[in-house]
Scaffold this active site. Sequence first.
Site, PDB file in Angstrom:
ATOM      1  N   HIS A   1      20.935  16.144  -1.790  1.00 21.04           N
ATOM      2  CA  HIS A   1      22.008  17.077  -2.141  1.00 21.04           C
ATOM      3  C   HIS A   1      21.586  18.501  -1.845  1.00 21.04           C
ATOM      4  CE1 HIS A   1      24.469  14.067  -3.989  1.00 21.04           C
ATOM      5  NE2 HIS A   1      23.463  13.659  -4.752  1.00 21.04           N
TER       6      HIS A   1
ATOM      7  N   CYS B   1      25.001  18.561   1.762  1.00 16.32           N
ATOM      8  CA  CYS B   1      26.158  19.447   1.754  1.00 16.32           C
ATOM      9  C   CYS B   1      25.699  20.853   2.117  1.00 16.32           C
ATOM     10  CB  CYS B   1      26.786  19.488   0.368  1.00 16.32           C
ATOM     11  SG  CYS B   1      27.524  17.928  -0.099  1.00 16.32           S
TER      12      CYS B   1
END
Length: 441
Positions: free
Chosen positions: A146, A187
């Site tokens: 992430h 991301c």
Amino acid sequence: MNVIGFIFLASLLCGYCYAAPWVKDDSWAVLIAGSNGWDNYRHQSDVSHAYHLLTHHGIQPERIITIMYDDIANNENNPYPGKIFNRPNGTDVYAGVKIDYRGNEIDNESVLNVLKGNATGNKGKGTGRVLGSTRKEDVFIYYAGHGDVHVLLLLDGTLTKHELDNALTHMYENNMYNKMVFYLESCNSGSMFEGLDETRRLYAVTAANSMQSSFATFCINDQKLPCLSDEFSATWMFNTETHNILSETIGDQVDVAIENTKQSHVCTFGDASIRNDTVSEYQGNAVVWKYTDFGITDQFHEDVQKSVKSTHQILLDKVEQLLIDRNYSMKDVKDRMSDFYEDRQRLTRLVENIVHAVVGSVTKAYHIIMKKPALTTALECHDAVIKAYHKKCIVSFNLNPYAITMSGIFANLCEVVRDPAAILDVINEKCDTRPRFRGVI
Ligand SMILES: *[C@@H]1O[C@H](CO)[C@@H](O)[C@H](O)[C@H]1NC(C)=O
Ligand SMILES: *[C@@H]1O[C@H](CO)[C@@H](O)[C@H](O)[C@H]1NC(C)=O
Ligand SMILES: *[C@@H]1O[C@H](CO)[C@@H](O)[C@H](O)[C@H]1NC(C)=O
Ligand SMILES: *[C@@H]1O[C@H](CO)[C@@H](O)[C@H](O)[C@H]1NC(C)=O
Ligand SMILES: *[C@@H]1O[C@H](CO)[C@@H](O)[C@H](O)[C@H]1NC(C)=O
């Protein structure tokens, strides 16, 4: 071909290629899975698969440093104990993976020491192995996990762009590589390499641009497992598996990834001349027996698109599923979901208040909060602010992934204010007086 024939041919081929003078066994690799937890299955699955791809193509295990939490194969939720899958109905990718750093050994310090080749720094942690590459050797780095603007998550901690930049500079200045390729799945991954110097002999490829989510794939699978992989990662690995990487170039591979990663924009940074290098320079150049039929390529890319999900959606689906599993009534589910959104709103308001208190005007605060792209050159400020925000306001980014989505606002704030001192004072003042955000679930 019968089995005997196959074994004969395969051993002939392998004996031949391992003896061949052009076999390159001087590449190094670092593989990092940044998350843990059953719902994040895909990141450790991607890294395990990448490990096998590299060793299969001849990179020596002693030249691969693998960093993964290792709570998936033997997770209590795993219906296939001891196994991890990266493709629907695929083969186990866990068996044989040699992990160097696992569990709580993984943090910014241990990862940065691996990259900087700082064995002293990692003494007593895991295998203690760090990059030992020199000016003569190529390096391949792959991270799956992430992230948000200017930050990657490492379990409960962070690796900021400021820290990564310093490590990459150290590697360059200390002649730790000939050339380097960095594939980054997270991301907002583009934000980690914005402004990368083209003279560093480093080519970075990111799953998304600075503002986007990256996407998970194989989220609906017959094995009833969480999302098995990620869109960009599945695409580049499939390309390696189905092509002769002694002639396939990094440019070819990246173009395939750009074309077939449909949910986010794959971005490239740095030294584009590396596009002309063959994939084998970074992922191993033993000639391997091809198991995969070239003809199924289009089908694979279609399959990847069938069950993609953003991180955000995975989280919401998970919340809903948890509530349904607990047999709540529809009304209960709605109430709990609104608690969830209210918690997010409280966090959003807290960050808005911090910005407002720092800049002292509603209009200025509004511009900082709304401005895009959320990138800054004040990376030292951003690094300090993210660490303080994490420590003072949030229990754990890993438990509350929404909290890290504020990173872009802090980047904008740093771009305007530049000196972190005033921001840190406000963060201390606002967060010391309230319980830290845990995340609703
Ligand atoms: C996976 O295997 C099951 C059982 O053999 C089969 O029904 C299913 O179609 C397979 N799925 C895929 C995507 O190949
Ligand atoms: C790693 O993160 C911790 C906590 O956020 C911080 O105190 C430390 O300075 C960081 N280490 C490096 C090498 O950046
Ligand atoms: C290597 O690690 C040691 C011990 O943590 C530290 O003192 C030193 O500054 C590190 N060196 C580099 C180049 O990061
Ligand atoms: C790649 O190689 C081609 C042909 O050799 C050359 O024309 C091109 O300029 C090279 N590209 C880069 C980015 O160096
Ligand atoms: C939920 O309801 C189903 C059907 O009524 C029942 O079989 C199951 O045990 C219940 N689960 C829980 C956690 O109460």
